[in-house]
Design an enzyme around this catalytic site. Structure first.
Site, PDB file in Angstrom:
ATOM      1  CB  CYS A   1      -0.926  -0.022   1.216  1.00 49.94           C
ATOM      2  SG  CYS A   1      -1.970   1.423   1.312  1.00 49.94           S
TER       3      CYS A   1
ATOM      4  CB  CYS B   1      -3.273   2.630  -1.436  1.00 49.84           C
ATOM      5  SG  CYS B   1      -3.295   0.995  -0.724  1.00 49.84           S
TER       6      CYS B   1
ATOM      7  CE  LYS C   1      -4.990   3.609  -6.228  1.00 51.03           C
ATOM      8  NZ  LYS C   1      -5.905   2.589  -5.707  1.00 51.03           N
TER       9      LYS C   1
ATOM     10  CE1 TYR D   1      -7.398  -1.466  -6.560  1.00 46.28           C
ATOM     11  CE2 TYR D   1      -7.943  -3.799  -6.643  1.00 46.28           C
ATOM     12  CZ  TYR D   1      -7.218  -2.754  -6.103  1.00 46.28           C
ATOM     13  OH  TYR D   1      -6.314  -3.001  -5.090  1.00 46.28           O
TER      14      TYR D   1
ATOM     15  CD  GLU E   1      -7.484   2.194  -8.723  1.00 41.70           C
ATOM     16  OE1 GLU E   1      -8.324   2.443  -7.855  1.00 41.70           O
ATOM     17  OE2 GLU E   1      -6.382   1.671  -8.450  1.00 41.70           O
TER      18      GLU E   1
ATOM     19  CG  HIS F   1     -28.974  22.962  -2.178  1.00 41.23           C
ATOM     20  ND1 HIS F   1     -29.115  22.068  -3.224  1.00 41.23           N
ATOM     21  CD2 HIS F   1     -29.139  24.212  -2.694  1.00 41.23           C
ATOM     22  CE1 HIS F   1     -29.382  22.755  -4.330  1.00 41.23           C
ATOM     23  NE2 HIS F   1     -29.383  24.040  -4.047  1.00 41.23           N
TER      24      HIS F   1
ATOM     25  CD  GLU G   1     -28.533  18.855  -2.639  1.00 46.47           C
ATOM     26  OE1 GLU G   1     -29.514  19.183  -1.962  1.00 46.47           O
ATOM     27  OE2 GLU G   1     -27.882  19.663  -3.333  1.00 46.47           O
TER      28      GLU G   1
END
Ligand code: FAD
Length: 452
Positions: free
Chosen positions: A43, A48, A51, A177, A181, A441, A446
């Site tokens: 990682c 991770c 990356k 994935y 990516e 908002h 939302e």
């Protein structure tokens, strides 16, 4: 009574091993950890973290165009690959040192080198041997390349962070994935990108709407796809200045593309070969260390966590498994972690994130009791920035009470939004809980509160 050098010997200082060793030491255990590479593991060193930094770097190419809609005149920039690569490595090495200092502060002894079993209580690192009452295996995984002609010319994700030159023409083999990516990263950094996949769309196993929305977004960013490719037909040939990838496409037509770099993102496998697991009689099933719910192997004093057990191969899961092991064994507070409803993100462009069940999985399990709320819209940011980028959000519920089974999202900030929203799924929340939550908002998130 037998005496051992250590109460606990951990093999592998990645996400899981670091977390487990430090937690065990806080309970007073005498702990050593062996690491054959840089402390930090996949990682931090080659996964991770570097990356995500590359993902950030790849976003800047859109800024001049997007900013123009907001009245800014920003000249188009130029990537200095070596500057980016070196900056990322500097950060990786900073984190490596930080993790070493955390081990020191926690009183965990670091032993440099690759470890292997001598017997069920003894581990060798180089020509030194160590005994321990308990051993924790946290050796992670490594990229697995298919056995096809010329595959030795393809690199894996590990080398992506150290490329000597930026490849102007780049191909990814694989639709998972990691490949997806990197396709987005390299396109954003300015390469011509082709992704070659066996399936008809990327991200197998994800919700179908997620798969198609990400892929459509990638096509609109200029990524070329070859889908339904006969993977057995694929070969790579090396020339003086480039590589040729040959394969039969989904229609059975022979295709050839020339590129500077090919990334094989064709899966990962537990990193078990150097461990000599047979010396300790540890059971391996389908290439992964077999463990029970509490991460214990078939040997009652040997445990395994993280990617080497091939349960859910994500950093937070390895960390949670490591801490649960230490709390159970040394903290005397037995606990297991749940491997369901784990949120996950794909830092593709557009970004995707998910928690709980996909629509397909929910329908398999609950049939027509499942109801799906879905929305697709252009986020406000793009109203001035232009472009076709859309956000897709999906809420999957079951039964009269509309209990939330899954949340799916593709679009800007999907990972940040789904991480917060994942609480609804783990708490067993219902659609009415979202309805009763006041919207904030103007945000994209939302929409999850106002779905009809
Ligand atoms: P690792 O972190 O792999 O650590 C294992 C360590 O053991 C390594 O340091 C290795 O050198 C060492 N080791 C191996 N054998 C021995 C031995 N015999 N003796 C001593 N040391 C040994 N996960 C996410 O959650 N989010 C992401 O965005 C993400 N992105 C990723 C991107 C890429 C390109 C890759 C490859 C992975 C990504 N992952 C991501 C997955 C994540 O990195 C892993 O799930 C996680 O690192 C697993 O932790 P681990 O402790 O099991 O193993």
């Amino acid at each position: 009574m037998t005496s051992f050098d250590y109460d606990l010997f951990v093999i592998g200082a990645g996400s899981g091993g670091l977390a487990a060793s430090k937690r065990a030491a806080t309970f007073g255990a005498k702990v050593a950890i062996a690491e054959g590479d840089l402390v930090g593991g996949t990682c931090v060193i080659r996964g991770c973290v570097p990356k995500k930094l590359m993902v950030y770097a790849s976003h800047f190419s859109h800024f001049p165009q997007e900013a123009a809609g907001y009245g800014w005149e920003i000249p188009a920039g130029k990537l200095d690959w070596s500057k980016l690569r070196d900056a990322i490595q500097t950060e990786v090495l900073r984190l490596n040192k930080l993790h070493i200092s955390f081990l020191e502060k926690s009183n965990v002894e670091l032993i440099s080198g690759f470890a292997k079993f001598v017997d069920a209580h003894t581990v060798a690192v180089g020509d030194r041997q160590f005994t321990a009452e308990r051993i924790l295996i946290a050796v992670g995984g490594e990229a697995a390349k298919p056995n096809l002609a010329g595959m030795e010319y393809a690199i894996t994700s590990k080398e992506m962070f150290l490329l000597p030159q930026f490849p102007q023409r780049f191909a990814v083999i694989g639709g998972g994935y990691i490949g997806t990516e990197f396709a987005g990263i390299m396109r954003g950094l300015g390469a011509e990108v082709t992704q070659i996949i066996r399936d008809h769309s990327i991200l197998k196993g994800f919700d179908n709407d997620v798969r198609t929305n990400v892929q459509e977004g990638m096509v609109s960013h200029g990524i070329n796809f070859h889908i339904g490719v006969d993977s057995e037909s694929l070969t790579i040939a090396k020339h003086e200045n480039d590589l040729t990838i040959s394969f039969n496409d989904g229609d059975g037509n022979a295709q050839q593309i020339n590129v500077d770099t090919v990334l094989a993102a064709t899966g990962r496998k537990p990193n078990l070969a150097p461990l000599s697991l047979e010396q300790a009689g540890i059971e391996v099933v389908n290439g992964a260390i077999a463990v029970k719910e509490d991460s214990c192997t078939n040997q009652p004093h040997i445990y395994a966590i993280g990617d080497c057990t091939n349960r859910v191969n994500l950093t937070p899961v390895a960390i949670a498994e490591g801490r649960a092991f230490a709390d159970t064994v040394y903290g005397h507070t037995p606990r297991f972690i749940s491997h369901t409803n784990i949120p996950s993100a794909v830092f593709s462009q557009p970004e995707a994130a998910t928690v709980g069940l996909s629509e397909e999985k929910a329908r398999d399990l609950y049939g027509d009791r499942v109801k799906v709320y879905k929305t697709k819209f252009r986020p406000m940011f793009y109203s001035l920035a232009g472009g076709e980028a859309k956000t897709m959000m999906k809420l999957i519920v079951v039964g009269e009470e509309e209990r939330v089974l899954g949340l799916q999202m593709v679009g800007k900030d999907a990972a940040e939004i789904i991480q917060g929203m994942s609480l609804v799924v783990t708490m067993g929340g219902c659609k009415k809980d979202l309805d009763n939550t006041m919207a904030m908002h103007p945000t994209a998130a939302e929409e999850f509160m106002t779905m009809r």
